[in-house]
Design a protein around this motif. Structure first.
Motif, PDB file in Angstrom:
ATOM      1  N   ASN A 111       3.325  27.585  72.059  1.00  0.00           N
ATOM      2  CA  ASN A 111       3.632  26.873  71.023  1.00  0.00           C
ATOM      3  C   ASN A 111       4.608  25.670  71.309  1.00  0.00           C
ATOM      4  N   GLY A 112       4.042  24.942  72.296  1.00  0.00           N
ATOM      5  CA  GLY A 112       4.715  23.621  72.516  1.00  0.00           C
ATOM      6  C   GLY A 112       6.163  23.781  73.244  1.00  0.00           C
ATOM      7  N   GLY A 113       6.416  24.723  73.896  1.00  0.00           N
ATOM      8  CA  GLY A 113       7.966  25.056  74.257  1.00  0.00           C
ATOM      9  C   GLY A 113       8.341  24.017  75.393  1.00  0.00           C
ATOM     10  N   PRO A 114       9.699  24.101  75.769  1.00  0.00           N
ATOM     11  CA  PRO A 114      10.345  23.106  76.643  1.00  0.00           C
ATOM     12  C   PRO A 114       9.469  23.181  78.002  1.00  0.00           C
ATOM     13  N   LEU A 115       9.128  24.205  78.606  1.00  0.00           N
ATOM     14  CA  LEU A 115       8.189  24.009  79.822  1.00  0.00           C
ATOM     15  C   LEU A 115       7.154  23.233  79.822  1.00  0.00           C
ATOM     16  N   VAL A 116       6.171  23.592  78.716  1.00  0.00           N
ATOM     17  CA  VAL A 116       4.996  22.802  78.393  1.00  0.00           C
ATOM     18  C   VAL A 116       5.222  21.452  78.431  1.00  0.00           C
ATOM     19  N   ARG A 117       6.272  20.859  77.296  1.00  0.00           N
ATOM     20  CA  ARG A 117       6.638  19.383  77.111  1.00  0.00           C
ATOM     21  C   ARG A 117       7.192  18.990  78.674  1.00  0.00           C
ATOM     22  N   GLU A 118       7.759  19.578  79.480  1.00  0.00           N
ATOM     23  CA  GLU A 118       8.073  19.032  80.860  1.00  0.00           C
ATOM     24  C   GLU A 118       6.906  18.977  81.560  1.00  0.00           C
ATOM     25  N   PHE A 119       5.990  19.691  81.621  1.00  0.00           N
ATOM     26  CA  PHE A 119       4.866  19.863  82.374  1.00  0.00           C
ATOM     27  C   PHE A 119       3.926  18.502  81.788  1.00  0.00           C
ATOM     28  N   GLU A 120       3.958  18.477  80.500  1.00  0.00           N
ATOM     29  CA  GLU A 120       3.115  17.375  80.160  1.00  0.00           C
ATOM     30  C   GLU A 120       3.537  16.165  80.583  1.00  0.00           C
ATOM     31  N   GLN A 121       4.913  15.980  80.437  1.00  0.00           N
ATOM     32  CA  GLN A 121       5.435  14.637  80.796  1.00  0.00           C
ATOM     33  C   GLN A 121       5.134  14.342  82.267  1.00  0.00           C
ATOM     34  N   ARG A 122       5.300  15.230  83.144  1.00  0.00           N
ATOM     35  CA  ARG A 122       5.033  15.081  84.744  1.00  0.00           C
ATOM     36  C   ARG A 122       3.758  14.591  84.787  1.00  0.00           C
ATOM     37  N   ILE A 123       2.733  15.298  84.042  1.00  0.00           N
ATOM     38  CA  ILE A 123       1.297  14.972  84.455  1.00  0.00           C
ATOM     39  C   ILE A 123       0.995  13.350  83.917  1.00  0.00           C
ATOM     40  N   ALA A 124       1.661  13.001  82.629  1.00  0.00           N
ATOM     41  CA  ALA A 124       1.379  12.045  82.095  1.00  0.00           C
ATOM     42  C   ALA A 124       1.837  10.683  83.080  1.00  0.00           C
ATOM     43  N   GLY A 128      -9.092  18.070  60.320  1.00  0.00           N
ATOM     44  CA  GLY A 128     -10.133  19.234  60.087  1.00  0.00           C
ATOM     45  C   GLY A 128      -9.690  20.627  60.784  1.00  0.00           C
ATOM     46  N   ALA A 129     -10.654  21.458  60.895  1.00  0.00           N
ATOM     47  CA  ALA A 129     -10.597  22.633  61.367  1.00  0.00           C
ATOM     48  C   ALA A 129     -10.022  22.426  62.910  1.00  0.00           C
ATOM     49  N   GLY A 130      -9.008  23.201  63.220  1.00  0.00           N
ATOM     50  CA  GLY A 130      -8.360  23.146  64.443  1.00  0.00           C
ATOM     51  C   GLY A 130      -8.773  24.529  65.146  1.00  0.00           C
ATOM     52  N   ILE A 131      -8.303  24.430  66.417  1.00  0.00           N
ATOM     53  CA  ILE A 131      -8.480  25.923  66.991  1.00  0.00           C
ATOM     54  C   ILE A 131      -7.173  26.097  67.781  1.00  0.00           C
ATOM     55  N   ASN A 132      -7.091  27.322  68.442  1.00  0.00           N
ATOM     56  CA  ASN A 132      -6.000  27.535  69.588  1.00  0.00           C
ATOM     57  C   ASN A 132      -6.409  27.335  70.721  1.00  0.00           C
ATOM     58  N   ALA A 133      -5.945  26.447  71.348  1.00  0.00           N
ATOM     59  CA  ALA A 133      -6.093  25.837  72.895  1.00  0.00           C
ATOM     60  C   ALA A 133      -4.913  25.401  73.662  1.00  0.00           C
ATOM     61  N   LYS A 134      -3.787  26.037  73.348  1.00  0.00           N
ATOM     62  CA  LYS A 134      -2.351  25.836  73.689  1.00  0.00           C
ATOM     63  C   LYS A 134      -2.108  26.287  75.202  1.00  0.00           C
ATOM     64  N   MET A 135      -1.385  25.884  75.811  1.00  0.00           N
ATOM     65  CA  MET A 135      -0.700  26.182  77.255  1.00  0.00           C
ATOM     66  C   MET A 135       0.320  27.020  76.922  1.00  0.00           C
TER      67      MET A 135
END
Ligand code: T4K
Length: 393
Positions: free
Chosen positions: A49-62, A235-242
């Motif tokens: 659910n959008g933890g710190p490692l995911v946030r860091e990974f997202e920033q690196r990829i962006a 609208g209707a979302g889904i669970n597609a989180k890392m």
């Protein structure tokens, strides 16, 4: 060293490798760094659910893609689906057939119709003239694929999308770290999607990353991949989180990215050297003026010249414990359900798909391994007609 047909394992010789030599071996990075990150996540008791490692990974990829936003997903297939869903695409999606079947399935799963368009034989990517001709009042979007990290015709596709008011997305599953006229892939169209599957140049076990400069789109996608929470309008979302475990691997694999590209490139150059001048065998090349991750070493086997079909060469390599892959064959339009639902003839795609073979590469493949693989290919193609007859093919 294989000297003749009798040395080939298919005909009773010893296999060249005792253990399978795979293409697609993961770049796992520094194991201690991975385990430290996993320990940290466990200590932190924050696993998804959008933890710190995911946030860091997202920033690196962006940053790597040169865009403002990355939304990390559980895989690229879900990333493509989220994109089409967020943009409320309807009707038809023009796309290549020369891709992994996930690209087509993502479209079809949403009830959209994939309209398979032929490729430019020089690039393996969409031919913009054919894309233009395929646009109808029902077209909702164009979905390009940067096949093997080689760029789609981004300028031409942007012009077509603008002229017809279409959304333009890219499947950039292969394209991390690659460029088109020095601009990084990931930064084109309305948004692009990377894959971080285990077999990709950077992996997060499983994973994807939607990259876009459009902040509103990113915000909506972020909500959509988390059940639509926090954004009533999507609208209707889904669970597609890392998950955090995936991001831990993603960050660790990213730290090994430069080394992986360097070793991929050295492998690619060695294959080129070893296979050069071999009649009927051609390595797909990469534009030296662009950056590429050299993650795919693709050979084209022309059976008309070698007298040996690509499929028989794959069988022959398999007997030697070399696990090469026919990426991507057959094209999506020749697979079900598309073959039955939307029959179409795409000569350039069919020609390329029938000839390609992805050879083992990556940090786990040594120079000696490559020399031995090329040795097998040399013997096999030198005796193509005899092998074909002997195999009863
Ligand atoms: N668009 C494109 C253009 C794609 O290529 C892909 C995925 C997607 C979209 C969708 O991305 P994701 O939703 O997956 O993020 C594999 C992968 O499952 C798939 O991710 C990838 N493309 C596709 C090209 O290859 P398979 O069924 O061919 O993989 P498999 O299990 O036969 O493995 C391939 C090779 O890699 C084998 O020689 C073994 C080796 N391998 C594989 C794994 C999983 C390893 O050495 N270690 C491993 O952990 O689909």
């Amino acid at each position: 060293m294989k000297r003749g047909v009798h040395d080939l394992a298919l005909f009773g010789g010893d296999a060249a490798f005792l253990q399978p030599l795979y293409m697609g071996r993961p770049n796992t990075g520094d194991r201690k760094r991975l385990l430290d990150r996993l320990e940290w996540a466990l200590d932190n008791r924050w696993l998804t659910n959008g933890g710190p490692l995911v946030r860091e990974f997202e920033q690196r990829i962006a940053d790597l893609a040169g865009v403002r936003n990355c939304v990390a997903t559980c895989n690229a297939t879900a990333g493509l689906q989220l994109l089409l869903r967020e943009a409320e695409v309807t009707g038809e999606v023009i796309m290549p057939s020369m891709t992994f079947v996930a690209t087509a399935h993502a479209v079809r799963w949403l009830g959209l119709r994939p309209v398979f368009c032929d490729i430019d034989p020089d690039t393996g990517c969409l031919d913009p003239k054919l894309v233009e001709a395929a646009v109808t009042p029902r077209t909702g979007a164009i979905l390009g694929v940067h096949l093997w990290g080689r760029p789609s015709p981004v300028d031409e596709l942007a012009a077509i999308a603008a002229e017809h008011g279409l959304k333009l997305f890219y499947d950039a599953a292969h394209a991390l770290g690659c460029t088109s006229r020095q601009r990084r892939l990931g930064s084109f169209g309305d948004a692009e999607v990377f894959s971080f599957h285990a077999t990709k140049v950077v992996n997060s076990f499983e994973g994807g990353g939607i990259v876009t400069d459009d902040d509103t789109r990113a915000e909506r996608l972020r909500a959509l991949h988390n059940f639509g929470l926090g954004h009533d309008g999507v609208g209707a979302g889904i669970n597609a989180k890392m998950s955090e475990a995936s991001a831990a691997m993603g960050l660790t694999s990213l730290e090994g990215f430069a080394d992986a590209v360097a070793s991929n490139r050295a492998n690619y150059e060695l294959y080129r050297q070893e296979l050069s001048g071999l009649p009927g065998v051609r390595l797909i090349d990469y534009d030296p003026a662009e950056r590429n991750n050299y993650h795919y070493v693709i050979a084209q086997i022309d059976a008309g010249i070698t007298g040996l079909h690509r499929d028989l060469l794959l069988t022959l390599l398999r007997a030697e414990n070399v696990v090469a892959q026919p990426y991507f064959s057959p094209g999506c339009h020749q697979r079900e359900p598309y073959r039955t639902e939307y029959p179409v003839s795409l000569p350039h795609t069919e020609h390329l798909a029938e000839q390609v073979i992805a050879l083992p590469t990556g940090p786990a493949v040594s120079r000696e391994d490559i020399r031995r693989v090329c040795d097998i290919i040399r013997v096999a193609t030198a005796h193509g007609p005899r092998i074909t007859a002997q195999a009863g093919a």
